[in-house]
Design a protein around this motif. Structure first.
Motif, mmCIF file in Angstrom:
data_model
loop_
_atom_site.group_PDB
_atom_site.id
_atom_site.type_symbol
_atom_site.label_atom_id
_atom_site.label_comp_id
_atom_site.label_asym_id
_atom_site.label_seq_id
_atom_site.Cartn_x
_atom_site.Cartn_y
_atom_site.Cartn_z
ATOM 1 N N GLY A 15 -1.331 43.626 20.257
ATOM 2 C CA GLY A 15 -0.581 43.092 21.378
ATOM 3 C C GLY A 15 0.596 43.955 21.781
ATOM 4 N N VAL A 16 1.706 43.300 22.135
ATOM 5 C CA VAL A 16 2.879 43.986 22.660
ATOM 6 C C VAL A 16 4.084 43.698 21.766
ATOM 7 C CG1 VAL A 16 4.471 44.215 24.602
ATOM 8 C CG2 VAL A 16 2.028 43.847 25.025
ATOM 9 N N ILE A 17 4.797 44.756 21.412
ATOM 10 C CA ILE A 17 6.055 44.631 20.696
ATOM 11 C C ILE A 17 7.148 45.221 21.575
ATOM 12 C CG2 ILE A 17 7.381 45.363 18.675
ATOM 13 C CD1 ILE A 17 4.711 45.546 17.168
ATOM 14 N N ASN A 18 8.122 44.396 21.939
ATOM 15 C CA ASN A 18 9.235 44.845 22.759
ATOM 16 C C ASN A 18 10.489 44.954 21.895
ATOM 17 O OD1 ASN A 18 7.817 44.840 25.277
ATOM 18 N ND2 ASN A 18 7.964 42.602 25.297
ATOM 19 N N LYS A 19 11.044 46.155 21.830
ATOM 20 C CA LYS A 19 12.235 46.411 21.019
ATOM 21 C C LYS A 19 13.389 46.758 21.951
ATOM 22 C CE LYS A 19 13.789 49.274 17.132
ATOM 23 N NZ LYS A 19 13.459 50.411 16.257
ATOM 24 N N ASP A 20 14.459 45.965 21.863
ATOM 25 C CA ASP A 20 15.621 46.201 22.707
ATOM 26 C C ASP A 20 16.121 47.636 22.527
ATOM 27 O OD1 ASP A 20 18.702 46.120 23.276
ATOM 28 O OD2 ASP A 20 17.898 44.307 24.203
ATOM 29 N N MET A 57 -2.099 39.488 17.906
ATOM 30 C CA MET A 57 -3.357 39.582 18.632
ATOM 31 C C MET A 57 -3.147 40.137 20.050
ATOM 32 S SD MET A 57 -5.143 38.657 16.139
ATOM 33 C CE MET A 57 -6.794 38.445 16.800
ATOM 34 N N PRO A 58 -4.227 40.434 20.801
ATOM 35 C CA PRO A 58 -4.089 41.062 22.118
ATOM 36 C C PRO A 58 -3.154 40.334 23.078
ATOM 37 C CG PRO A 58 -6.359 41.188 21.406
ATOM 38 C CD PRO A 58 -5.651 40.344 20.387
ATOM 39 N N THR A 59 -3.078 39.006 22.992
ATOM 40 C CA THR A 59 -2.176 38.269 23.880
ATOM 41 C C THR A 59 -0.806 38.049 23.251
ATOM 42 O OG1 THR A 59 -3.023 36.154 23.054
ATOM 43 C CG2 THR A 59 -4.069 37.075 25.030
ATOM 44 N N SER A 74 -6.239 49.281 18.668
ATOM 45 C CA SER A 74 -6.611 49.610 20.038
ATOM 46 C C SER A 74 -6.006 48.597 21.021
ATOM 47 C CB SER A 74 -8.144 49.603 20.182
ATOM 48 O OG SER A 74 -8.521 49.839 21.510
ATOM 49 N N GLY A 75 -5.287 49.109 22.010
ATOM 50 C CA GLY A 75 -4.663 48.258 23.017
ATOM 51 C C GLY A 75 -3.250 47.845 22.684
ATOM 52 N N GLY A 76 -2.844 48.029 21.433
ATOM 53 C CA GLY A 76 -1.504 47.657 21.040
ATOM 54 C C GLY A 76 -0.451 48.585 21.597
ATOM 55 N N SER A 77 0.739 48.069 21.860
ATOM 56 C CA SER A 77 1.801 48.895 22.433
ATOM 57 C C SER A 77 3.166 48.491 21.895
ATOM 58 C CB SER A 77 1.812 48.808 23.969
ATOM 59 O OG SER A 77 2.115 47.486 24.389
ATOM 60 N N ILE A 78 4.072 49.469 21.912
ATOM 61 C CA ILE A 78 5.472 49.241 21.542
ATOM 62 C C ILE A 78 6.343 49.724 22.692
ATOM 63 C CG2 ILE A 78 7.329 49.805 19.936
ATOM 64 C CD1 ILE A 78 5.214 50.276 17.802
ATOM 65 N N ASN A 79 7.181 48.864 23.217
ATOM 66 C CA ASN A 79 8.083 49.220 24.302
ATOM 67 C C ASN A 79 9.501 49.215 23.778
ATOM 68 O OD1 ASN A 79 5.914 49.201 26.205
ATOM 69 N ND2 ASN A 79 6.045 46.970 26.283
#
Length: 275
Positions: free
Chosen positions: A247-252, A224-226, A269-274
């Motif tokens: 929401g946010v997915i952080n990949k090393d 979800m967004p949070t 919409s609003g989702g991100s992958i870093n």
């Protein structure tokens, strides 16, 4: 593939020889303000039918369940509650349309799940920590599809905005344990934080890694967004099924795994992958 686990789950429900510390029949209500010590895989901290039980103290040791509701009742690990168990099948087990809530801390050592439901709802508002299951080191994830939050059949599983799921810690790395596992036409929702600390992948076998979502038989995952998923060095978002990410997915940056294996990741919409 999963039948051995299902048979084990059914045996857990049917076995009448369990030693139960606190047993609440019909509409009985109970509270633990002290410490319940359990000593083997046949013991249970508390069982509830249609009433309620709240753990405000400690449930420690080795057990089959810390708390279980087999009817429409409810069980809660309060904000002061601490559950730390070895070899547990489920820290909080819910069936019969009941509900289980964790507002405190659950630590599972060499166990299957922190929270499980076959017909009901489970919500994590607190902290779940799954430590290394030594019996499964190096095995295929699919052989024991464990999950910190495990839903099979019917019901809901939610890691709330304040909920944190730690799959291992930096000093106790994991293999073959998932954050949220779903079997059947169910939805697993993450609005909190999932941390995946995983061991080195066995060469040539991607399935020895860990997944934020392990989805089979039509199960769906939602970040979800949070929601925040930290994949670490070897973690992946999902095995099977479809995960929708707002929401946010952080990949090393050292993580060379694909995000999804045998499934789909849909960016909303609003989702991100870093990375």
């Amino acid at each position: 593939l999963h039948y051995p686990l299902r048979r084990q789950r059914q045996m857990c429900i049917r076995d009448r020889n369990n030693t139960v510390a606190i047993q609440l029949r019909k509409n009985g209500n109970g509270i633990n303000n002290g410490t319940i010590n359990l000593y083997n895989s046949y013991t249970v901290g508390a069982t509830v039918e249609n009433g309620s039980f709240i753990n405000k103290g400690n449930i420690l040791g080795a057990a089959r369940y810390a708390m279980a509701t087999l009817g429409s009742g409810s069980v809660e690990n309060s904000s002061t509650g601490n559950i730390s168990l070895l070899g547990v099948f489920a820290g909080i087990y819910v069936s019969g349309g009941g509900s289980g809530v964790n507002n405190g801390a659950i630590t599972v050592l060499d166990g299957n799940s922190a929270m499980m439901t076959t017909n009901g709802s489970i919500i994590n508002n607190g902290t779940i920590t799954m430590n290394t299951p030594s019996y499964n080191n190096g095995n295929n994830t699919m052989e024991i599809p464990s999950g910190a939050m495990f839903i099979n059949g019917f019901g809901t599983a939610i890691n709330s905005e304040s909920g944190v799921i730690n799959i291992g810690t930096p000093t106790s790395l994991m293999r073959a344990t998932n954050a949220m596992t779903g079997e059947g036409a169910v939805v697993l929702e993450n609005s909190g934080t999932i941390n995946m600390y995983t061991n080195t992948v066995t060469p040539g076998s991607i399935l020895t890694t860990d997944f934020a979502y392990f989805l089979t038989e039509g199960a769906i995952g939602k970040n979800m967004p949070t929601g925040v998923i930290n994949l670490g060095e070897y973690g992946m978002v999902n095995y099977g099924g479809t995960v929708y990410n707002w929401g946010v997915i952080n990949k090393d940056e050292t993580n060379t795994q694909s995000l999804s294996y045998n499934g789909k990741l849909v960016m909303e919409s609003g989702g991100s992958i870093n990375t």
